[in-house]
Design a protein around this motif. Structure first.
Motif, PDB file in Angstrom:
ATOM      1  N   GLU A 411     -39.966 -19.658  29.614  1.00  0.00           N
ATOM      2  CA  GLU A 411     -38.742 -20.299  30.098  1.00  0.00           C
ATOM      3  C   GLU A 411     -38.486 -21.606  29.380  1.00  0.00           C
ATOM      4  OE1 GLU A 411     -35.252 -20.810  32.057  1.00  0.00           O
ATOM      5  OE2 GLU A 411     -36.512 -19.004  32.021  1.00  0.00           O
ATOM      6  N   LYS A 412     -39.519 -22.392  29.106  1.00  0.00           N
ATOM      7  CA  LYS A 412     -39.330 -23.690  28.442  1.00  0.00           C
ATOM      8  C   LYS A 412     -38.794 -23.532  27.026  1.00  0.00           C
ATOM      9  CE  LYS A 412     -44.093 -24.174  26.695  1.00  0.00           C
ATOM     10  NZ  LYS A 412     -43.732 -24.156  25.272  1.00  0.00           N
ATOM     11  N   ASP A 413     -38.995 -22.385  26.426  1.00  0.00           N
ATOM     12  CA  ASP A 413     -38.493 -22.148  25.070  1.00  0.00           C
ATOM     13  C   ASP A 413     -36.977 -22.003  25.049  1.00  0.00           C
ATOM     14  OD1 ASP A 413     -41.113 -22.104  24.026  1.00  0.00           O
ATOM     15  OD2 ASP A 413     -41.334 -19.992  24.606  1.00  0.00           O
ATOM     16  N   ARG A 414     -36.357 -21.870  26.224  1.00  0.00           N
ATOM     17  CA  ARG A 414     -34.916 -21.643  26.323  1.00  0.00           C
ATOM     18  C   ARG A 414     -34.145 -22.930  26.623  1.00  0.00           C
ATOM     19  NH1 ARG A 414     -37.135 -16.984  29.140  1.00  0.00           N
ATOM     20  NH2 ARG A 414     -36.476 -15.042  28.129  1.00  0.00           N
ATOM     21  N   HIS A 415     -34.779 -24.094  26.560  1.00  0.00           N
ATOM     22  CA  HIS A 415     -34.111 -25.332  26.972  1.00  0.00           C
ATOM     23  C   HIS A 415     -34.371 -26.464  25.986  1.00  0.00           C
ATOM     24  CE1 HIS A 415     -33.144 -23.588  30.878  1.00  0.00           C
ATOM     25  NE2 HIS A 415     -34.379 -23.141  30.932  1.00  0.00           N
ATOM     26  N   ARG A 416     -33.364 -27.357  25.848  1.00  0.00           N
ATOM     27  CA  ARG A 416     -33.559 -28.605  25.114  1.00  0.00           C
ATOM     28  C   ARG A 416     -34.484 -29.512  25.911  1.00  0.00           C
ATOM     29  NH1 ARG A 416     -29.373 -29.705  21.393  1.00  0.00           N
ATOM     30  NH2 ARG A 416     -30.597 -31.536  20.797  1.00  0.00           N
ATOM     31  N   LYS A 417     -35.027 -30.515  25.239  1.00  0.00           N
ATOM     32  CA  LYS A 417     -36.010 -31.397  25.878  1.00  0.00           C
ATOM     33  C   LYS A 417     -35.388 -32.282  26.959  1.00  0.00           C
ATOM     34  CE  LYS A 417     -39.289 -31.557  22.017  1.00  0.00           C
ATOM     35  NZ  LYS A 417     -38.748 -30.409  21.303  1.00  0.00           N
ATOM     36  N   SER A 418     -34.141 -32.768  26.728  1.00  0.00           N
ATOM     37  CA  SER A 418     -33.487 -33.688  27.676  1.00  0.00           C
ATOM     38  C   SER A 418     -32.075 -33.212  27.978  1.00  0.00           C
ATOM     39  CB  SER A 418     -33.426 -35.110  27.095  1.00  0.00           C
ATOM     40  OG  SER A 418     -34.708 -35.591  26.797  1.00  0.00           O
ATOM     41  N   CYS A 636     -30.002 -20.119  23.353  1.00  0.00           N
ATOM     42  CA  CYS A 636     -30.872 -21.231  23.752  1.00  0.00           C
ATOM     43  C   CYS A 636     -32.244 -21.144  23.098  1.00  0.00           C
ATOM     44  CB  CYS A 636     -31.004 -21.264  25.273  1.00  0.00           C
ATOM     45  SG  CYS A 636     -29.460 -21.701  26.114  1.00  0.00           S
ATOM     46  N   GLY A 640     -33.319 -24.302  21.110  1.00  0.00           N
ATOM     47  CA  GLY A 640     -34.047 -25.106  22.086  1.00  0.00           C
ATOM     48  C   GLY A 640     -35.240 -25.878  21.581  1.00  0.00           C
TER      49      GLY A 640
END
Length: 764
Positions: A411-418, A636, A640
């Motif tokens: 899941e974290k691979d689908r989002h920007r850091k901030s 994403c 991402g």
């Protein structure tokens, strides 16, 4: 059993239509030669289908630009702004498609959008409340009689009256375009009556909206309209044609409309057959769409014969047509023209079928299903079985490492850091962009000279070092010119690229390519989609060297230009042995690797184009969420992994965003550029109502038309945008890439665009 083809490629075996149209527009050939080229293409298509013994051969499936535009002209639904051209049918026709700018006249083109979920574009009919219709000329009749003179009995093809209205757009408030049916129907009846009087037996009326979500009003109109057509033209046998999706909750309506036959798409919606058979009236003929009209994989004869047997057992042989799932407009012309085995290997080629081969497939299926086929047909069945088996077991297709990586995505691979608000402050501090920053979408005109370099390089007539030197010269000129006119974020021009999808596919594992696999996108614009046959990965950097070189020439930011995973998927011929969502994830991971490579090389602005994300939306709303979840996730995943300081752009084409805006927001691009000029900024309404938080570049001029907009035209469009979007969120850019335009019009248009931005900065 009869065979039934819904439509055939209109561009010609060697893109003769493209060349003829472009030569006519350039004044190099007269109108008579343009029409002669069209005549030759039609003749070739009809005779080919006749030679293969096709029973229901389509006519009126040819067009010099677009079949919807043809019908608009035939029905006299011509917008008032073109009235001065009514005496010149050809000039009027192309003005409606491309705009008109000469002899003191400056008229914008009609809006263009995607044909359902394909990469084909149609010209959107424009309707006003007091819209009138008249049979200005009967193109369907002309082409029916033209074929008849050649000894070919054809089945004229027309868009049905309900779908025609639904394909259009109200240009005034407070009326429903379906309310125009009482004015439209008499003109349709006259058109069909003329075909009936000329001896036409079958006629195909396309009603693809029967495979979509329609309201009760439309359902009632379908019953009324088709009863009127039947009463007026009792001798005509109407094939009511649906495609691209199943009938679902419209099944009972469709099977009971007063037509002689119903066509259903059993490639995109194979599960609908049981329900259609259960409800099918005793007197009606069923056309089985079993040969794929949208993709290029060989038909599985064994499976198709099972479908045919099931239908014939239920309904009887004499009530079955064996058909294409949709028009062959969406596939290339002839696989026999693919002679370069280094490009398309024999192993992969044996799995494919283009339009001409699909005609043969229909002929073979008819013989196989009809009983007592000749020996050569049995041999064709065995060859087909072996090809299907070899494809299923081929080592070319499967890569365990790629499959494992896709399975391991978190899941974290689908989002920007901030969040965007944090990223925006960092990016604006680093990039120091002005109010109303200016940029282009990516590509610059590809001159004949640039295309000749690429052709010579591919033929081995130019060594790599010389080819690179020539392209770097073009990049340098483009960068210096952009700096000179004052663009804020530059592009390298994409001179090294043949096509925004093909270029990347050539550098990704799991793709292969054709020499002549051209299909029409719009007008004379043809594309050559890559073929995704196996698992996808990126063996090496694809754009880093070119973008790094361009960035070394300027202190201004130069955008890294990439095509997004959904668009690469949507604009390719995609493998049919695994879910599209899985293939999309594999492509997304490959693009992610390239994004991170660009960032590592110091590129601060990276654009990941997704013009096809709306186009890929399923035709039924109940299927949207599943698609949007994996499509947005694909984008994403590709974007991402970067730092907050890297500004991610995306671009989208011809997208009605209102119903999917929350999903567009979930893509979380720092800047989105969209096509808005033809709709006069109407598309921005979705972003206003949703309160879209990120930055937006609404296109301020239409690059699909050769006309050059004035400075004030662009200023006024930007002011319209600024009334609904805070100026601090607005970018200034063209509608789309400039690859297909000429340098003279491109330079003048961009100079005016930059001036428009300067004027806005002074006022805000």
């Amino acid at each position: 059993m009869y065979t039934n083809i819904l439509g055939f490629p209109r561009i010609g075996r060697h893109r003769e239509l493209k060349k003829a149209c472009e030569n006519y527009w350039a004044g190099k050939i007269p109108e008579s030669q343009l029409y002669e080229e069209g005549n030759q293409i039609r003749t070739s298509n009809w005779l080919l289908q006749k030679e293969w013994g096709i029973d229901l051969i389509p006519s009126n499936d040819f067009s010099f630009y677009d079949q919807v535009l043809d019908l608009t002209l035939s029905l006299g639904a011509i917008p008032q702004r073109y009235a001065f051209l009514l005496k010149n049918k050809t000039e009027l026709y192309f003005a409606m498609a491309r705009g008109y700018q000469k002899e003191g006249q400056d008229i914008i083109a009609m809006e263009m959008t995607k044909w359902f979920d394909t990469n084909y574009h149609y010209i959107v009919p424009e309707f006003v409340k007091d819209q009138s219709f008249s049979l200005s000329y009967n193109k369907a009749l002309e082409e029916y009689e033209e074929a008849k003179a050649l000894g070919v009995e054809t089945k004229p093809v027309l868009i049905g009256p309900i779908s025609y209205l639904l394909l259009g757009k109200e240009k005034e408030a407070e009326f429903d375009r379906l309310d125009l049916i009482d004015r439209l129907l008499p003109v349709y009846i006259r058109l069909l009556k003329e075909l009936e009087d000329a001896g036409a037996t079958w006629i195909q009326l396309d009603e693809p909206f029967l495979a979509l979500d329609i309201d009760e009003k439309a359902k009632i109109l379908y019953q009324k309209v088709y009863q009127s057509l039947k009463d007026a033209c009792p001798k005509l046998k109407i094939i009511l044609t649906t495609y691209f999706e199943g009938l679902r909750n419209n099944t009972e309506l469709a099977v009971n409309l007063p037509t002689e036959a119903l066509h259903i798409d059993l490639v995109r919606a194979p599960g609908q057959l049981d329900e259609v058979i259960r409800l099918f009236p005793a007197s009606k003929v069923l056309s089985l769409g079993i040969v794929e009209g949208r993709n290029i994989w060989k038909n599985d004869f064994g499976h198709s014969l099972e479908v045919i047997r099931k239908a014939t057992v239920a309904l009887g042989e004499d009530r079955i047509l064996i058909g294409a799932s949709s028009s062959f407009l969406h596939v290339p012309y002839d696989l026999k023209t693919e002679t370069d085995e280094s490009r398309l290997t024999p192993e992969i080629k044996q799995w494919l079928a283009f339009a001409e081969q699909k005609v043969e497939e229909l002929a073979v299926l008819k013989e196989l299903a009809g009983g007592n086929p000749p020996d050569k047909t049995f041999r064709a069945l065995e060859e087909n079985r072996q090809a299907i088996c070899r494809k299923e077991t081929s080592a070319l297709i499967h890569n365990g490492e790629v499959k494992a990586r896709a399975k391991a995505v978190l899941e974290k691979d689908r989002h920007r850091k901030s969040p965007f608000a944090v990223r925006k402050r960092i990016q604006h501090s680093l990039l120091n962009q002005p109010l109303f920053p200016t940029t282009t979408i990516g590509s610059f005109p590809q001159t004949k000279e640039v295309r000749s370099w690429r052709a010579k390089y591919k033929k081995g007539e130019l060594i790599r070092e010389e080819y690179d030197r020539l392209l770097k010269g073009e990049i340098e000129k483009a960068i210096k010119w952009q700096e000179k006119i004052g663009l804020d974020v530059l592009v390298h021009g994409e001179f090294e690229r043949n096509d925004m999808v093909e270029y990347f596919g050539e550098q990704l594992d799991g793709f292969t390519f054709t020499q002549n696999g051209w299909v029409q996108s719009y007008g004379s614009r043809c594309v050559k989609p890559p073929v995704i046959f196996g698992d996808v990965s990126r063996p090496a950097a694809m754009t880093v060297d070119w973008i790094s070189y361009a960035q070394s020439l300027s202190s201004k930011p130069v955008k890294g230009m990439l095509t997004g995973p959904v668009t690469i998927l949507q604009w390719s011929f995609v493998r049919n042995d695994q879910p599209r969502s899985e293939t999309c994830k594999q492509i997304a991971l490959a693009i992610r690797d390239e994004v991170l490579g660009l960032e590592k090389a110091g590129i601060k602005v990276i654009q990941i184009d997704e013009p096809a994300i709306r186009e890929g939306l399923p035709l039924r709303k109940e299927d949207w969420k599943t698609y949007l979840d994996w499509a947005v996730a694909g984008f994403c995943i590709s974007s991402g992994g970067v730092e907050d300081s890297t500004q991610i752009h995306t671009h989208m084409c011809y997208s009605e965003f209102n119903d999917i805006i929350e999903h567009i927001a979930r893509m979380d691009a720092d800047v989105i550029t969209i096509e808005c000029s033809r709709s006069q900024m109407e598309l921005l309404n979705a972003f206003v109502e949703f309160k879209y938080p990120n930055e937006i570049g609404p296109g301020v001029y239409d690059i699909h038309s050769p006309r050059i907009p004035s400075v004030m035209e662009m200023v006024n469009l930007l002011k319209k945008a600024a009334k609904v979007i805070p100026p601090a969120q607005l970018w200034v850019n063209p509608d789309c890439g400039l690859k297909t335009r000429g340098w003279a019009e491109t330079k003048e248009s961009l100079i005016r665009m930059v001036e428009a931005a300067r004027i806005l900065r002074q006022e805000y």
